[in-house]
Design an enzyme around this catalytic site. Structure first.
Site, mmCIF file in Angstrom:
data_model
loop_
_atom_site.group_PDB
_atom_site.id
_atom_site.type_symbol
_atom_site.label_atom_id
_atom_site.label_comp_id
_atom_site.label_asym_id
_atom_site.label_seq_id
_atom_site.Cartn_x
_atom_site.Cartn_y
_atom_site.Cartn_z
ATOM 1 N N SER A 1 28.264 42.734 52.291
ATOM 2 C CA SER A 1 28.794 44.090 51.572
ATOM 3 C C SER A 1 28.328 45.204 52.509
ATOM 4 O O SER A 1 27.469 44.915 53.623
ATOM 5 C CB SER A 1 28.043 44.168 50.482
ATOM 6 O OG SER A 1 26.603 44.509 50.495
ATOM 7 N N ASP B 1 32.718 42.211 52.743
ATOM 8 C CA ASP B 1 33.165 42.432 51.511
ATOM 9 C C ASP B 1 32.948 43.888 50.899
ATOM 10 O O ASP B 1 32.462 44.539 51.102
ATOM 11 C CB ASP B 1 31.884 41.721 50.587
ATOM 12 C CG ASP B 1 32.151 41.572 49.232
ATOM 13 O OD1 ASP B 1 33.161 41.270 48.569
ATOM 14 O OD2 ASP B 1 30.914 41.186 48.259
ATOM 15 N N ASP C 1 38.853 47.518 49.715
ATOM 16 C CA ASP C 1 38.862 47.447 48.416
ATOM 17 C C ASP C 1 39.427 48.835 47.798
ATOM 18 O O ASP C 1 38.796 49.815 47.681
ATOM 19 C CB ASP C 1 37.510 47.195 47.515
ATOM 20 C CG ASP C 1 37.562 47.510 46.069
ATOM 21 O OD1 ASP C 1 38.551 47.746 45.506
ATOM 22 O OD2 ASP C 1 36.350 47.297 45.420
ATOM 23 N N HIS D 1 31.505 41.868 38.049
ATOM 24 C CA HIS D 1 30.505 41.649 38.876
ATOM 25 C C HIS D 1 29.007 41.700 38.081
ATOM 26 O O HIS D 1 28.875 42.141 37.205
ATOM 27 C CB HIS D 1 30.468 42.992 39.811
ATOM 28 C CG HIS D 1 31.438 42.833 41.127
ATOM 29 N ND1 HIS D 1 32.595 43.643 40.925
ATOM 30 C CD2 HIS D 1 31.775 41.932 41.998
ATOM 31 C CE1 HIS D 1 33.489 43.240 41.935
ATOM 32 N NE2 HIS D 1 32.574 42.194 42.465
ATOM 33 N N HIS E 1 36.783 37.844 42.221
ATOM 34 C CA HIS E 1 35.176 38.404 42.588
ATOM 35 C C HIS E 1 34.485 38.146 41.033
ATOM 36 O O HIS E 1 35.103 37.436 40.118
ATOM 37 C CB HIS E 1 35.546 39.771 42.926
ATOM 38 C CG HIS E 1 35.959 40.065 44.169
ATOM 39 N ND1 HIS E 1 35.133 40.920 45.049
ATOM 40 C CD2 HIS E 1 37.076 39.766 44.908
ATOM 41 C CE1 HIS E 1 35.737 40.962 46.102
ATOM 42 N NE2 HIS E 1 36.848 40.482 46.375
ATOM 43 N N ASN F 1 34.248 34.262 44.872
ATOM 44 C CA ASN F 1 33.119 35.165 45.475
ATOM 45 C C ASN F 1 31.903 34.970 44.322
ATOM 46 O O ASN F 1 31.898 35.172 43.262
ATOM 47 C CB ASN F 1 33.230 36.632 45.334
ATOM 48 C CG ASN F 1 34.169 37.078 46.426
ATOM 49 O OD1 ASN F 1 34.783 36.257 47.059
ATOM 50 N ND2 ASN F 1 34.129 38.411 46.485
ATOM 51 N N ASP G 1 27.543 35.978 44.361
ATOM 52 C CA ASP G 1 26.197 36.553 44.964
ATOM 53 C C ASP G 1 25.179 36.299 43.825
ATOM 54 O O ASP G 1 24.018 35.948 44.171
ATOM 55 C CB ASP G 1 26.785 37.945 45.147
ATOM 56 C CG ASP G 1 25.471 38.916 45.791
ATOM 57 O OD1 ASP G 1 24.724 38.190 46.266
ATOM 58 O OD2 ASP G 1 25.573 39.806 46.093
HETATM 59 P P1 13P Z 1 28.940 38.233 41.409
HETATM 60 O O1 13P Z 1 27.596 38.918 41.768
HETATM 61 O O2 13P Z 1 29.276 38.331 40.099
HETATM 62 O O3 13P Z 1 28.804 36.818 41.762
HETATM 63 O O4 13P Z 1 30.051 38.611 42.199
HETATM 64 C C1 13P Z 1 30.058 38.483 43.912
HETATM 65 C C2 13P Z 1 31.083 39.283 44.233
HETATM 66 O O5 13P Z 1 32.252 39.653 43.753
HETATM 67 C C3 13P Z 1 31.083 39.739 45.626
HETATM 68 O O6 13P Z 1 32.123 40.409 46.035
HETATM 69 O O1 G3H Z 2 30.163 42.612 44.799
HETATM 70 C C1 G3H Z 2 29.172 43.113 45.302
HETATM 71 C C2 G3H Z 2 28.336 42.123 46.001
HETATM 72 O O2 G3H Z 2 27.500 41.209 44.964
HETATM 73 C C3 G3H Z 2 27.299 42.521 46.885
HETATM 74 O O3 G3H Z 2 26.371 43.508 46.360
HETATM 75 O O4 G3H Z 2 26.674 45.727 47.203
HETATM 76 O O5 G3H Z 2 24.746 45.011 46.088
HETATM 77 O O6 G3H Z 2 25.310 43.989 48.331
HETATM 78 P P1 G3H Z 2 25.784 44.665 47.146
HETATM 79 ZN ZN ZN Z 3 33.285 41.582 44.642
#
Ligand code: 13P
Ligand code: G3H
Ligand code: ZN
Length: 309
Positions: A50, A82, A104, A178, A211, A254, A256
């Site tokens: 990101s 991302d 995005d 997310h 996502h 995706n 995270d």
């Molecule tokens: P999560 O944190 O919900 O897994 O989503 C990750 C994401 O979409 C990153 O772009």
């Molecule tokens: O969708 C977002 C990702 O989980 C990245 O999160 O912007 O905190 O790095 P971040």
């Molecule tokens: Zn995302």
């Protein structure tokens, strides 16, 4: 082994009825946990950063570490931006050696999203880089309200959007969200497979992206809390729903939050059980191992991408 784009990965994934995991990386241990998991399962993988990750670790460090990972493991790795917010972020990622970028524009209106995405596509394609775009707003809990149906991606708009922008893949909104708090505790998560099916029918062979696809394992949350955390009402997407999406047009999933939770739980455990510990390798190493396990689990149970190199 040079970094690859997602073009070939997605083609094979679409044909094979599986998806490629896109995992967010912010530091060495997260990166190593992810690639060790992918290597152990003989799976291609997308490492994504990101703008927050770029700010935290620096694009040069991230790119150099990812190139080292590709060389060390020999697996197919794409390096992806991302949620790129604008053309400047895309230009920085491309100049830093990223092979794939997301723009995005989902918060803009349809025409503005098309205009800005098109500009990004022209720039990226001229540099041999592929583009993920987004249409629709991810459902989620904002001010305790679950986003209503009208934010889901409209299949006819998706067709027009892809035709007019020339993007290489499209992130859609069908009910994912997310973060760790995707839904209220009493809400049953649902994915709109009818929308996904319609998009798949109207855009044959076109790779779709999901996502916000962490499952938010209750046991991992419980482990965080047992060792001093305070994470209440976390809830994610059921694994079976994600697996079904991966068998359809969804080629990139995706995740995270699940990595963050696993790493945090493991590190908390080390500190709780060994209060005298202060060697970062001990706790960061435990975090790295936990991430590897999550990635292996995802490849087997969500993505279906094992032995697809
Ligand atoms: P999560 O944190 O919900 O897994 O989503 C990750 C994401 O979409 C990153 O772009
Ligand atoms: O969708 C977002 C990702 O989980 C990245 O999160 O912007 O905190 O790095 P971040
Ligand atoms: Zn995302």
């Amino acid at each position: 082994m040079p970094l690859v784009t997602t073009k070939e990965m997605f083609k094979k994934a679409y044909e094979g009825g599986y998806a490629i995991g896109a995992f967010n990386i912010n530091n060495l241990e997260i990166l190593q946990g992810v690639v060790k998991g992918a290597k152990a399962k003989n799976s291609p993988v997308i490492l994504q950063c990101s703008t927050g990750a770029l700010k935290y670790a620096g694009p040069k460090y991230l790119r150099a570490m990812v190139e080292a990972a590709a060389e060390e493991t020999g697996i197919d790795i794409a390096l992806h931006l991302d949620h790129g917010p604008d053309l400047d972020a895309v230009k920085l990622a491309i100049a830093s050696g990223f092979t794939s970028v997301m723009f995005d524009g989902s918060h803009y209106d349809f025409e503005e999203n098309i205009g800005k995405t098109k500009e990004v596509v022209e720039y990226a394609h001229a540099h041999g880089v592929v583009v993920e775009a987004e249409l629709g707003v991810l459902a989620g809990v904002e001010d305790d309200v679950v986003a209503a149906e009208h934010v889901y991606t409209d299949p006819d708009q998706a067709v027009e959007f892809v035709e007019r922008t020339g993007c290489d893949s499209l992130a859609i909104a069908i009910g994912t969200s997310h973060g760790a708090f995707k839904f209220p505790p009493d809400y049953e998560p649902q994915l709109r497979f009818d929308i996904l099916e319609e998009i798949q029918r109207k855009l044959p062979n076109f790779p779709i992206v999901l996502h916000g696809a962490s499952a938010v394992d209750p046991e991992t949350v419980e482990m965080c809390n047992k060792f001093g955390g305070n994470i209440a009402n976390a809830k994610g997407i059921p694994v079976e729903m994600l697996r079904k999406a991966a068998s359809m047009a969804v080629c990139k999933i995706n995740m995270d939050t699940d990595l963050r939770l696993a790493m945090t739980a493991a590190i908390r455990k080390v500190f709780a059980e060994n209060p005298a510990e202060f060697d970062p390798r001990k706790y960061l190493g435990a975090g790295r191992d936990a991430i590897q396990k999550v990635v292996e689990y995802k490849i087997e149970n969500v993505l279906g991408s094992a032995n697809r190199l």
